[in-house]
Each structure stands twice: as C-alpha cells, then as structure tokens.
Scaffold this motif. Structure first.
Motif, short mmCIF file in Angstrom:
data_model
loop_
_atom_site.label_atom_id
_atom_site.label_comp_id
_atom_site.label_asym_id
_atom_site.label_seq_id
_atom_site.Cartn_x
_atom_site.Cartn_y
_atom_site.Cartn_z
N ILE A 76 0.41 -1.19 0.06
CA ILE A 76 0.10 0.04 0.22
C ILE A 76 0.83 1.40 -0.08
O ILE A 76 0.78 2.21 -0.65
N THR A 79 2.72 1.78 -3.79
CA THR A 79 2.18 1.50 -4.45
C THR A 79 1.04 3.38 -4.60
O THR A 79 1.08 3.86 -5.38
N SER A 80 0.68 3.53 -3.23
CA SER A 80 -0.42 5.10 -3.01
C SER A 80 0.68 5.90 -2.87
O SER A 80 0.49 7.09 -4.20
N TYR A 83 1.82 6.48 -6.59
CA TYR A 83 1.28 7.05 -7.60
C TYR A 83 0.85 8.46 -7.61
O TYR A 83 0.49 9.23 -9.79
N THR A 114 -7.25 10.73 -6.82
CA THR A 114 -7.08 9.53 -5.52
C THR A 114 -7.97 8.74 -4.90
O THR A 114 -7.84 7.55 -4.51
N GLY A 117 -5.91 5.99 -7.56
CA GLY A 117 -5.07 5.03 -6.82
C GLY A 117 -4.86 4.18 -5.52
O GLY A 117 -4.21 3.42 -5.45
N MET A 118 -6.71 4.71 -4.84
CA MET A 118 -7.00 3.32 -3.58
C MET A 118 -7.14 2.29 -4.44
O MET A 118 -6.79 1.46 -3.69
N SER A 121 -4.76 0.29 -4.84
CA SER A 121 -3.69 -0.33 -4.08
C SER A 121 -4.69 -1.35 -3.77
O SER A 121 -4.23 -2.42 -3.26
N SER A 155 -4.70 3.89 2.13
CA SER A 155 -4.53 4.07 1.04
C SER A 155 -4.53 5.21 0.07
O SER A 155 -4.37 6.16 -0.64
N THR A 159 -2.33 7.23 -1.10
CA THR A 159 -2.62 8.75 -2.59
C THR A 159 -2.06 10.02 -2.14
O THR A 159 -2.19 10.48 -3.01
N THR A 242 -5.21 10.20 7.56
CA THR A 242 -6.28 10.18 6.34
C THR A 242 -6.83 11.37 5.59
O THR A 242 -6.94 12.09 5.17
#
Length: 259
Positions: A76, A79-80, A83, A114, A117-118, A121, A155, A159, A242
């Motif tokens: 996560i 990748t996030s 991104y 976002t 991207g989430m 992930s 994520s 992201t 978050t």
C-alpha cells in the motif's frame, strides 16, 4: 437543486476515477511488478529471517505470519505514494492542462485521482490477502472486511500524500528522489518487520508519528489477533491521518500549476 449538484459532482469524480482505473487495467506489467516485490519480501525475508527468529510478542506465530500484515502495508505504501508520479506524466502529456480547464473543480479532480490510486492499491492488497490465506493466515470473512477498511483508509491517505508531492514536482527524477525519503521511513518505522515493544525511546517517538504504524497495528490485530491493545484507537488515529492528508492534497491541488 442541491441533489442535482451533488449528482453532477459525483459523476465528475466517477469519470476521473474510471479513467484512472482503465489506465491501471491496461498496464498489466505494472500490477505484476508492484505485486512481485511484496511477495519476494514475504517469502525470502519471511522465511530467511524466520528460520533464525522467534517473535516474542506472538509465540504462536512464525515470523512469516507475523510480518504478513506489514507486507500488505508495504504494498500500500509504495503503490500509493508513487502514484503521485502520474501527475507529472499527465503534466508532460498535457492531459492535466485539459482537465484543469474543464468545468470540474480541482477538489473533484483530486478526489477522483485519489480514488483511482486507492483502487489500484486495493486490488494489489486483495491479491496478497489471497496469498496469505494460502500460506495459513487465519483470515475470516469479518477479518477480511476489517482489513479492507484499513487498507482503503491507508491507501486513500497515502495516495493523497503522493499526489500532493507530485503536484509540486516537475520531473520524475526529482519526484522519485523526494519520495524515497518518504516511503522508506513510512515502511521501516511502521513496525511492519518487528514488534514495537521495548524500542528505544527515540525510536518509539518516530514510530508513534508514522501513520502507517496504525495501519499495520490495526491489520495485525484483525488478521492475527496480536498488536495494539486498542484496535479502535488505531482505526481512529488512522482516520484522522487520512483526513489530514486528504485536506493537504486538496490544498496542494488548488495551488498546483498545470504547466
């Protein structure tokens, strides 16, 4: 009228998310490459170090099982945050300019990207959860649902961070250099590879301010039944992180230059 406005905003966010998801589906090599690294860590590091290590915090688990939630978090994180590089690609190919001049608020553009991207992930994390079930991670329908909730929070927040960093950068080389100083501390300080008990005071402070720490702890609690004594607190802190990262991303997008 207000309902129509909400529907319009949702439709715009969905259109941007759909574009991002279609790009992801076309780049199958990216999915394979980004999934291979966590699998390599899980089996090579997990088996290698696990052959000479016992986890005192969870004697009933072998080391490979103990680090599994951390390896999911690793996927996560990398990748996030990475991104955000797609913002730079969009800027290079003038796609970003066309989006910015469209009748879409920058907040909607940010949320759509976002969510894209989430989703990326989440797909990779679900692949790892399937592998975890195959190697003996005691997953249940409830624990999977709880883990997915944590994954989505992590994520989305990370992201947001990646896109915010990408909005200030104009070269991939510069972005990769800056992001390397972000993703590795996020991963190594999260407790993904070691228990957080009995750490030196200075290291405990660093792990406490790492948002990924609470994601790893929450997933370890839901999947393995070990970790924090208060999973609800982990979830609440992760939610706060978050929200803060999402607001930072929206602020960054509003200040971003399309060229």
């Amino acid at each position: 009228m207000m309902i129509e406005e909400v529907q319009t905003h949702v439709a715009k966010v969905y259109a941007i998310w759909l574009r991002e998801f279609k790009v992801f589906l076309r780049e199958k090599s990216r999915l394979v490459a980004s999934t291979f690294t966590p699998i390599l860590w899980l089996f090579v590091i997990g088996s290698g170090i696990g052959s000479a290590t016992t986890v005192s915090a969870a004697p009933s688990l072998d080391y490979q099982q103990f680090i599994f939630p951390g390896i999911v978090s690793m996927s996560i994180i990398f990748t996030s945050v990475f991104y955000g590089s797609y913002i730079i690609w969009d800027r290079k190919f003038d796609f970003l300019k066309s989006v910015m001049v469209a009748p879409v608020s920058r907040g909607a553009v940010f949320v759509g990207k976002t969510l894209g991207g989430m989703t990326n992930s989440l797909v990779q994390a679900l692949i790892l959860l399937a592998i975890g079930a195959a190697i003996g991670i005691p997953l249940t329908p409830l624990s999977v649902v709880q883990a997915v909730a944590v994954i989505m929070l992590m994520s989305f927040g990370l992201t947001s961070l990646g896109l915010a960093l990408g909005s200030y950068m104009y070269s991939l080389e510069g972005f990769q250099m800056i992001v390397s100083f972000v993703v590795f501390p996020l991963f190594f300080l999260s407790g993904a590879l070691f228990p957080l008990d009995n750490l030196p005071a200075w290291l405990s402070v660093l792990t406490a301010i790492d948002p990924a720490t609470y994601g790893v702890s929450a997933m370890r609690g839901t999947m393995l039944g070990v970790g924090s004594a208060n999973p609800a607190l982990d979830f609440a802190i992760l939610t706060a992180y978050t929200g803060a990262l999402g607001l930072f991303g929206i602020y960054s997008f509003k200040r971003m230059k399309a060229v």
